[in-house]
Design a protein around this motif. Structure first.
Motif, mmCIF file in Angstrom:
data_model
loop_
_atom_site.group_PDB
_atom_site.id
_atom_site.type_symbol
_atom_site.label_atom_id
_atom_site.label_comp_id
_atom_site.label_asym_id
_atom_site.label_seq_id
_atom_site.Cartn_x
_atom_site.Cartn_y
_atom_site.Cartn_z
ATOM 1 N N GLY A 1 25.926 3.941 5.974
ATOM 2 C CA GLY A 1 25.734 4.220 4.580
ATOM 3 C C GLY A 1 24.237 3.418 4.462
ATOM 4 N N ALA A 2 23.853 2.112 5.652
ATOM 5 C CA ALA A 2 22.252 1.093 5.081
ATOM 6 C C ALA A 2 21.428 2.139 5.829
ATOM 7 N N ILE A 3 21.558 2.436 7.227
ATOM 8 C CA ILE A 3 20.488 3.757 7.932
ATOM 9 C C ILE A 3 20.379 4.366 7.145
ATOM 10 N N VAL A 4 21.120 4.712 5.637
ATOM 11 C CA VAL A 4 21.118 6.068 6.037
ATOM 12 C C VAL A 4 19.726 5.885 4.634
ATOM 13 N N ARG A 5 20.231 4.764 3.690
ATOM 14 C CA ARG A 5 19.855 4.491 2.439
ATOM 15 C C ARG A 5 18.704 4.262 2.691
ATOM 16 N N LYS A 6 17.952 3.464 4.310
ATOM 17 C CA LYS A 6 16.522 2.810 4.215
ATOM 18 C C LYS A 6 16.176 4.524 4.504
ATOM 19 N N ALA A 7 16.444 5.222 5.168
ATOM 20 C CA ALA A 7 15.704 6.452 5.243
ATOM 21 C C ALA A 7 15.304 7.035 4.637
ATOM 22 N N VAL A 8 16.160 7.047 3.211
ATOM 23 C CA VAL A 8 16.057 7.917 2.388
ATOM 24 C C VAL A 8 14.605 7.619 1.566
ATOM 25 N N ASP A 9 14.831 5.492 1.548
ATOM 26 C CA ASP A 9 13.743 5.304 0.871
ATOM 27 C C ASP A 9 11.833 5.737 1.242
ATOM 28 N N GLU A 10 12.083 5.082 2.965
ATOM 29 C CA GLU A 10 10.936 5.808 4.069
ATOM 30 C C GLU A 10 10.431 6.945 3.274
ATOM 31 N N ILE A 11 11.182 8.316 3.314
ATOM 32 C CA ILE A 11 10.992 9.701 3.563
ATOM 33 C C ILE A 11 10.494 9.661 1.880
ATOM 34 N N ALA A 12 10.952 9.091 1.201
ATOM 35 C CA ALA A 12 10.689 9.024 -0.130
ATOM 36 C C ALA A 12 9.748 9.295 -0.419
ATOM 37 N N GLN A 13 8.741 7.256 0.288
ATOM 38 C CA GLN A 13 7.516 6.883 0.174
ATOM 39 C C GLN A 13 6.059 7.819 0.701
ATOM 40 N N SER A 14 7.135 7.833 1.869
ATOM 41 C CA SER A 14 6.161 9.473 2.684
ATOM 42 C C SER A 14 6.039 10.652 2.037
ATOM 43 N N ILE A 15 6.912 11.068 1.668
ATOM 44 C CA ILE A 15 6.347 12.399 0.294
ATOM 45 C C ILE A 15 5.396 11.997 -0.928
ATOM 46 N N ARG A 16 5.324 11.205 -1.701
ATOM 47 C CA ARG A 16 5.109 9.932 -2.525
ATOM 48 C C ARG A 16 2.881 10.231 -1.854
ATOM 49 N N VAL A 17 3.150 9.358 -0.577
ATOM 50 C CA VAL A 17 1.685 9.470 0.050
ATOM 51 C C VAL A 17 0.759 10.741 1.447
ATOM 52 N N ARG A 18 2.116 12.051 0.926
ATOM 53 C CA ARG A 18 1.575 12.683 1.623
ATOM 54 C C ARG A 18 1.383 12.791 3.006
ATOM 55 N N GLU A 19 2.471 12.440 3.445
ATOM 56 C CA GLU A 19 2.200 11.496 4.996
ATOM 57 C C GLU A 19 3.398 12.781 5.725
ATOM 58 N N THR A 20 2.565 12.932 6.981
ATOM 59 C CA THR A 20 3.014 14.169 7.697
ATOM 60 C C THR A 20 4.449 13.843 9.449
ATOM 61 N N ALA A 21 3.146 13.024 9.178
ATOM 62 C CA ALA A 21 3.723 11.771 10.794
ATOM 63 C C ALA A 21 5.361 12.019 10.836
ATOM 64 N N ARG A 22 5.632 11.751 12.219
ATOM 65 C CA ARG A 22 6.729 11.608 12.380
ATOM 66 C C ARG A 22 7.389 9.796 11.890
ATOM 67 N N ARG A 23 8.650 10.229 11.713
ATOM 68 C CA ARG A 23 8.534 8.850 11.544
ATOM 69 C C ARG A 23 8.769 7.943 12.616
ATOM 70 N N SER A 24 8.852 6.580 13.000
ATOM 71 C CA SER A 24 9.286 6.091 14.000
ATOM 72 C C SER A 24 10.314 5.498 13.994
ATOM 73 N N SER A 25 11.143 5.085 12.994
ATOM 74 C CA SER A 25 12.638 4.956 13.193
ATOM 75 C C SER A 25 13.074 6.560 13.078
ATOM 76 N N ALA A 26 12.684 7.249 13.098
ATOM 77 C CA ALA A 26 13.309 8.821 13.063
ATOM 78 C C ALA A 26 13.865 9.294 14.033
ATOM 79 N N PRO A 27 15.836 9.909 14.047
ATOM 80 C CA PRO A 27 16.184 10.401 15.330
ATOM 81 C C PRO A 27 15.470 11.041 16.099
ATOM 82 N N ASP A 28 16.009 11.276 17.278
ATOM 83 C CA ASP A 28 15.465 12.116 17.741
ATOM 84 C C ASP A 28 16.060 12.126 18.828
ATOM 85 N N GLY A 29 17.262 12.029 18.867
ATOM 86 C CA GLY A 29 18.653 12.602 20.461
ATOM 87 C C GLY A 29 18.941 11.857 21.580
ATOM 88 N N ARG A 30 18.016 9.998 21.535
ATOM 89 C CA ARG A 30 17.570 9.855 22.884
ATOM 90 C C ARG A 30 18.062 8.325 22.403
#
Length: 170
Positions: A141-170
């Motif tokens: 739950g903490a991981i998902v909540r943190k990611a929601v905040d990170e992505i919401a911030q990236s949307i606000r600033v119109r950032e399109t780069a892949r997040r370093s904390s995004a899961p990559d299956g690895r």
């Protein structure tokens, strides 16, 4: 969403999915992708929604291209809409389908954001945020909540780069 059972009846397909996911986490993303694609093909469009949701959810993480990830994340959400908590509970009594939605919408928001579709990303992140109450107060739950905040911030600033904390299956 987790791919490990705590109780429930044996499920050979989920065991194969779990094995494929482990391949990716052990540094073999191509092997993981190929194994998951084989499972996906064997399921067919009317296959078990738990299997389809899990496969699609993890396949999305194995694609660097946001458009390819989006197509798998949409499939995961579609499968979740067909999934019942009773079915999920046959695999793991701890699973509640409502708890899948924050992560599924979060992933869609991230895909749309990476594609520069910020209005769609905002709708998905709002939906993810509205469903956070379904998550427990645990590490997941903490991981998902943190990611929601990170992505919401990236949307606000119109950032399109892949997040370093995004899961990559690895």
């Amino acid at each position: 969403m987790t791919a490990s059972a705590t109780t429930g009846s044996p499920d050979e397909t989920m065991a194969a999915i779990t094995h494929a996911i482990a391949l990716g986490r052990e540094g073999s993303p191509d092997a993981a992708r190929n194994a998951l694609l084989e499972i996906w093909d064997s399921l067919g469009p009317q296959g078990d929604p738990l299997h389809r949701c899990t496969v699609a959810h993890y396949l999305a993480d194995l694609y660097e291209d946001a458009a390819q990830a989006l197509s798998w994340d949409i499939r995961a959400l579609d499968a979740a809409h067909s999934l019942t908590t009773d079915r999920a509970g046959q695999y793991d009594t701890q699973l509640d389908v409502r708890g899948f939605y924050p992560s599924l919408h979060l992933n869609l928001a991230d895909d749309y954001r990476r594609l520069g579709s910020f209005d769609a990303a905002q709708r998905e992140i709002d939906t993810a945020r509205d469903s956070l109450h379904t998550l427990g107060d645990d590490a997941y739950g903490a991981i998902v909540r943190k990611a929601v905040d990170e992505i919401a911030q990236s949307i606000r600033v119109r950032e399109t780069a892949r997040r370093s904390s995004a899961p990559d299956g690895r």
